[in-house]
Design a protein around this motif. Structure first.
Motif, mmCIF file in Angstrom:
data_model
loop_
_atom_site.group_PDB
_atom_site.id
_atom_site.type_symbol
_atom_site.label_atom_id
_atom_site.label_comp_id
_atom_site.label_asym_id
_atom_site.label_seq_id
_atom_site.Cartn_x
_atom_site.Cartn_y
_atom_site.Cartn_z
ATOM 1 N N GLY A 77 10.228 63.122 44.769
ATOM 2 C CA GLY A 77 11.685 63.046 44.710
ATOM 3 C C GLY A 77 12.158 61.644 44.338
ATOM 4 O O GLY A 77 11.369 60.695 44.350
ATOM 5 N N PRO A 78 13.443 61.501 44.027
ATOM 6 C CA PRO A 78 13.971 60.221 43.561
ATOM 7 C C PRO A 78 14.089 59.187 44.676
ATOM 8 O O PRO A 78 14.231 59.538 45.839
ATOM 9 C CB PRO A 78 15.380 60.586 43.082
ATOM 10 C CG PRO A 78 15.771 61.717 43.985
ATOM 11 C CD PRO A 78 14.505 62.514 44.180
ATOM 12 N N THR A 79 14.053 57.920 44.301
ATOM 13 C CA THR A 79 14.334 56.855 45.249
ATOM 14 C C THR A 79 15.748 56.330 44.980
ATOM 15 O O THR A 79 16.376 56.703 43.997
ATOM 16 C CB THR A 79 13.266 55.741 45.171
ATOM 17 O OG1 THR A 79 13.399 54.891 46.312
ATOM 18 C CG2 THR A 79 13.410 54.889 43.917
ATOM 19 N N ILE A 124 17.768 65.616 43.560
ATOM 20 C CA ILE A 124 18.032 65.772 44.991
ATOM 21 C C ILE A 124 17.067 64.922 45.808
ATOM 22 O O ILE A 124 15.861 65.163 45.810
ATOM 23 C CB ILE A 124 17.950 67.245 45.405
ATOM 24 C CG1 ILE A 124 18.997 68.046 44.626
ATOM 25 C CG2 ILE A 124 18.168 67.388 46.915
ATOM 26 C CD1 ILE A 124 18.993 69.513 44.939
ATOM 27 N N GLY A 125 17.617 63.922 46.466
ATOM 28 C CA GLY A 125 16.802 63.040 47.284
ATOM 29 C C GLY A 125 16.137 63.829 48.396
ATOM 30 O O GLY A 125 16.773 64.643 49.052
ATOM 31 N N GLY A 126 14.860 63.595 48.574
ATOM 32 C CA GLY A 126 14.140 64.272 49.640
ATOM 33 C C GLY A 126 13.555 65.609 49.238
ATOM 34 O O GLY A 126 12.716 66.150 49.945
ATOM 35 N N ALA A 127 14.001 66.148 48.077
ATOM 36 C CA ALA A 127 13.469 67.455 47.666
ATOM 37 C C ALA A 127 12.206 67.272 46.826
ATOM 38 O O ALA A 127 12.041 67.861 45.760
ATOM 39 C CB ALA A 127 14.531 68.244 46.915
ATOM 40 N N LEU B 65 7.670 67.180 52.446
ATOM 41 C CA LEU B 65 9.091 67.485 52.204
ATOM 42 C C LEU B 65 9.675 66.458 51.250
ATOM 43 O O LEU B 65 10.318 66.780 50.267
ATOM 44 C CB LEU B 65 9.862 67.394 53.523
ATOM 45 C CG LEU B 65 9.653 68.517 54.524
ATOM 46 C CD1 LEU B 65 9.871 68.005 55.935
ATOM 47 C CD2 LEU B 65 10.569 69.686 54.217
ATOM 48 N N CYS B 66 9.458 65.177 51.581
ATOM 49 C CA CYS B 66 9.937 64.073 50.753
ATOM 50 C C CYS B 66 8.741 63.184 50.449
ATOM 51 O O CYS B 66 7.851 63.034 51.287
ATOM 52 C CB CYS B 66 10.999 63.269 51.496
ATOM 53 S SG CYS B 66 11.558 61.843 50.529
ATOM 54 N N GLN B 67 8.754 62.590 49.247
ATOM 55 C CA GLN B 67 7.630 61.693 48.877
ATOM 56 C C GLN B 67 7.612 60.432 49.734
ATOM 57 O O GLN B 67 6.577 59.824 49.926
ATOM 58 C CB GLN B 67 7.700 61.335 47.391
ATOM 59 C CG GLN B 67 8.747 60.311 47.004
ATOM 60 C CD GLN B 67 10.166 60.824 47.155
ATOM 61 O OE1 GLN B 67 10.392 62.028 47.127
ATOM 62 N NE2 GLN B 67 11.131 59.925 47.324
ATOM 63 N N LYS B 146 10.062 57.020 59.018
ATOM 64 C CA LYS B 146 11.405 56.585 58.649
ATOM 65 C C LYS B 146 11.424 56.119 57.198
ATOM 66 O O LYS B 146 10.871 55.080 56.838
ATOM 67 C CB LYS B 146 11.818 55.448 59.597
ATOM 68 C CG LYS B 146 13.303 55.102 59.543
ATOM 69 C CD LYS B 146 14.163 56.237 60.102
ATOM 70 C CE LYS B 146 15.586 55.832 60.445
ATOM 71 N NZ LYS B 146 16.460 55.554 59.341
ATOM 72 N N GLY B 147 12.106 56.888 56.351
ATOM 73 C CA GLY B 147 12.202 56.568 54.929
ATOM 74 C C GLY B 147 13.105 55.375 54.681
ATOM 75 O O GLY B 147 13.988 55.061 55.482
ATOM 76 N N GLY B 148 12.890 54.729 53.542
ATOM 77 C CA GLY B 148 13.634 53.517 53.226
ATOM 78 C C GLY B 148 15.099 53.766 52.890
ATOM 79 O O GLY B 148 15.970 52.978 53.252
ATOM 80 N N GLY B 149 15.384 54.854 52.184
ATOM 81 C CA GLY B 149 16.749 55.106 51.718
ATOM 82 C C GLY B 149 17.761 55.129 52.841
ATOM 83 O O GLY B 149 18.822 54.501 52.762
ATOM 84 N N ALA B 150 17.435 55.843 53.900
ATOM 85 C CA ALA B 150 18.352 55.947 55.031
ATOM 86 C C ALA B 150 18.291 54.685 55.890
ATOM 87 O O ALA B 150 19.317 54.165 56.333
ATOM 88 C CB ALA B 150 18.021 57.182 55.858
ATOM 89 N N GLU B 151 17.088 54.163 56.102
ATOM 90 C CA GLU B 151 16.932 52.979 56.964
ATOM 91 C C GLU B 151 17.704 51.778 56.401
ATOM 92 O O GLU B 151 18.280 50.992 57.155
ATOM 93 C CB GLU B 151 15.440 52.644 57.110
ATOM 94 C CG GLU B 151 15.126 51.427 57.965
ATOM 95 C CD GLU B 151 15.423 51.605 59.455
ATOM 96 O OE1 GLU B 151 15.719 52.732 59.885
ATOM 97 O OE2 GLU B 151 15.370 50.598 60.174
ATOM 98 N N ASN B 182 23.559 57.119 49.108
ATOM 99 C CA ASN B 182 22.260 56.439 49.260
ATOM 100 C C ASN B 182 21.326 57.019 50.320
ATOM 101 O O ASN B 182 20.129 57.116 50.084
ATOM 102 C CB ASN B 182 22.469 54.944 49.539
ATOM 103 C CG ASN B 182 23.002 54.212 48.323
ATOM 104 O OD1 ASN B 182 22.931 54.716 47.208
ATOM 105 N ND2 ASN B 182 23.546 53.033 48.529
ATOM 106 N N PRO B 183 21.835 57.360 51.522
ATOM 107 C CA PRO B 183 20.887 57.814 52.547
ATOM 108 C C PRO B 183 20.562 59.310 52.495
ATOM 109 O O PRO B 183 20.106 59.867 53.471
ATOM 110 C CB PRO B 183 21.611 57.462 53.851
ATOM 111 C CG PRO B 183 23.068 57.529 53.518
ATOM 112 C CD PRO B 183 23.208 57.205 52.057
ATOM 113 N N CYS B 184 20.767 59.951 51.343
ATOM 114 C CA CYS B 184 20.478 61.374 51.182
ATOM 115 C C CYS B 184 21.240 62.238 52.186
ATOM 116 O O CYS B 184 20.638 62.876 53.067
ATOM 117 C CB CYS B 184 18.987 61.666 51.267
ATOM 118 S SG CYS B 184 18.068 60.999 49.880
HETATM 119 S S1 SF4 Z 1 16.436 58.837 52.466
HETATM 120 FE FE1 SF4 Z 1 16.029 60.438 50.960
HETATM 121 S S2 SF4 Z 1 14.284 59.694 49.779
HETATM 122 FE FE2 SF4 Z 1 14.382 58.491 51.679
HETATM 123 S S3 SF4 Z 1 13.063 59.577 53.155
HETATM 124 FE FE3 SF4 Z 1 15.109 60.382 53.399
HETATM 125 S S4 SF4 Z 1 15.210 62.190 52.092
HETATM 126 FE FE4 SF4 Z 1 13.459 60.959 51.457
#
Ligand code: SF4
Lengths: 183, 281
Positions: A77-79, A124-127, B65-67, B146-151, B182-184
């Protein structure tokens, strides 16, 4: 209905894309995130040849999880895109026409999109599991030492994305929010 | 003294991370399903549908679920009557992370030097480990990849006590608004109020572990959670920021006593991909 698009992008293709359009991308795209962008721009500064042809290219801001045996890629998924904001205008000046990520872009990036006729797609982020199903082949092109952050070449079929910023200044994030905001 | 072997800790940590990166907790999944049913924006509804489809694929095909399988945050509640045998407790947790991220094909997302060399440690260690000693003879392990986008959207402020209730609401709602896509979103908003600042941040992060649908046991705080949720969901950001009614799935506020001069407030957000799990040994 989602529009099917064959990569690389051209002026012809991007002029028909408007913020909010759903698209299915087909063909070849590239993958890079912060560290790969830094290296690409450093190469440009030094006048070196890049490991990819930027003309009409689309870069997906992504760092996959490792592929299980027999699969082309892991979760994909996207960053968050703002981290690429300081590099993107430079790459657009060299021919980059598509970017795929998630999250808002800076005004400088949006201005450059208008100037160089480039579009920004949201995935879609996370997908990452869902998106990985549209990736048929993945190869590391350069910067292998960066691991998940290496520069990759992907072959995709019906990769799902949404136009966020078009070449006319349209911005789905702003338009969507304005539509559903309540006071 | 009850003995707890480090081998068991390693195995448990490894399994918790592998499982949590492939399966959303039921309460999270059900809350997303509800949002999918009620969402008015067709674009956001489509996104929520894809998020649910993604969850099916992740479980069925064992694709995370998420990379971004996160920095490994681990809370240990160690009973004071328990005795750890077989090695070092923190090393056991890190070994569990190492094994879990390897076996589970999870992404290694940790760099050793934070501001210059940024070389990947290649095994997702070190984990952030927070240990408290509690009564009993068991060990409770809670994990949060804990993913970076939300953190990256986390913030801390210290308000003047006079800013009170309204100051807190404004700070939190504004933080969610500025974070936008940004934080999905739809996000879970963790809010910490009180303590000294490191405590405040920890309250906000630990609030993310709360089961969806549950509120703070203090009715005044529970009211505040509802008020913030309502305000946040009027922002219009919606799923992935494409515009819609569901910007947050839950707002969880935790409080702690604080100094007479202070009113610290922290926000820690989690994406829709609110993965976390726990086990008791
Ligand atoms: S913020 Fe988005 S990309 Fe980052 S871990 Fe959560 S779902 Fe995945």
């Amino acid at each position: 209905m989602a529009k099917k698009i064959t990569l690389p992008l051209t002026d012809e293709i991007v002029k028909d894309l408007k913020s909010g359009d759903e698209v299915l991308l087909n063909g070849v795209m590239y993958v890079g995130r912060d560290a790969a962008h830094k290296k690409l721009v450093a190469s440009l500064d030094k006048g070196e040849k890049l490991p990819l042809d930027l003309k009409g290219a689309t870069i997906f801001f992504m760092g996959p999880s490792p592929a299980r045996p027999g699969r082309p890629i892991g979760s994909a998924g996207p960053t968050t895109s703002y981290r690429m904001d300081s590099y993107s205008p430079r790459l657009m000046a060299e021919g980059l026409k598509g970017m795929i990520g998630k999250g808002m872009r800076s005004q400088a990036v949006k201005d450059a999109m208008k100037e160089y006729k480039a579009v920004y797609f949201g995935a879609i982020g996370g997908a990452g599991a869902l998106i990985s199903k549209s990736i048929k082949k993945a190869d590391v092109l350069a910067y292998d030492e960066l691991g998940a952050e290496a520069l990759r070449r992907l072959e995709v079929e019906d990769f799902p994305a949404t136009v966020v910023n078009d070449i006319y200044g349209g911005d789905l994030y702003e338009e969507g929010k304005a539509k559903y905001k309540k006071d | 003294m009850r003995e707890i072997k480090t081998d068991e800790i390693i195995k448990t940590v490894s399994e918790l991370f592998q499982h949590s990166c492939h399966y959303l907790p039921d309460d999270v999944l059900n809350t997303i399903k509800k949002a999918h049913e009620t969402e008015e924006s067709p674009v956001a509804k489509e996104v929520l549908g894809k998020i649910l489809e993604n969850a099916d694929i992740a479980g069925a095909e064992q694709i995370p679920l998420c990379q971004d399988t996160g920095l490994s945050v681990v809370w240990l509640e160690l009973g004071q009557e328990a005795h750890i045998v077989g090695g070092d407790l923190n090393e056991a947790v890190n070994e569990g992370v190492r094994q879990g991220y390897d076996k589970g094909y999870l992404r290694k997302s940790v760099v050793r030097q934070p501001f210059s060399a940024r070389v990947n440690t290649k095994d997702n260690t070190p984990a952030d480990i927070w240990t408290t000693i509690v009564p009993g003879d068991k060990l409770k392990i809670s994990v949060l990849p804990k993913g970076g986008g939300a953190e990256n959207m986390s913030r801390l402020t210290v308000l003047a006590p006079a800013q009170g209730h309204q100051g807190i609401i404004d700070f939190v709602v504004n933080r969610v608004s500025e974070s936008g896509s940004n934080p999905c979103p739809p996000v879970t908003v963790g809010v910490g109020i009180g303590g000294t600042t490191e405590k405040t941040m920890m309250l906000a992060k630990k609030a993310l572990l709360r089961k969806m649908g549950e509120h703070n046991h203090d009715p005044e705080v529970a009211e505040m959670e509802k008020e913030i949720l309502e305000k946040v969901n009027k922002l219009g950001i919606g799923a992935m920021g494409y515009g819609g009614r569901t910007t947050a799935l839950a707002v969880n506020v935790e409080t702690h006593p604080c100094h007479i001069a202070s009113l610290p407030v922290a926000v820690n957000m989690q994406c829709w991909c609110n993965r976390h799990e726990e086990a008791i040994i």
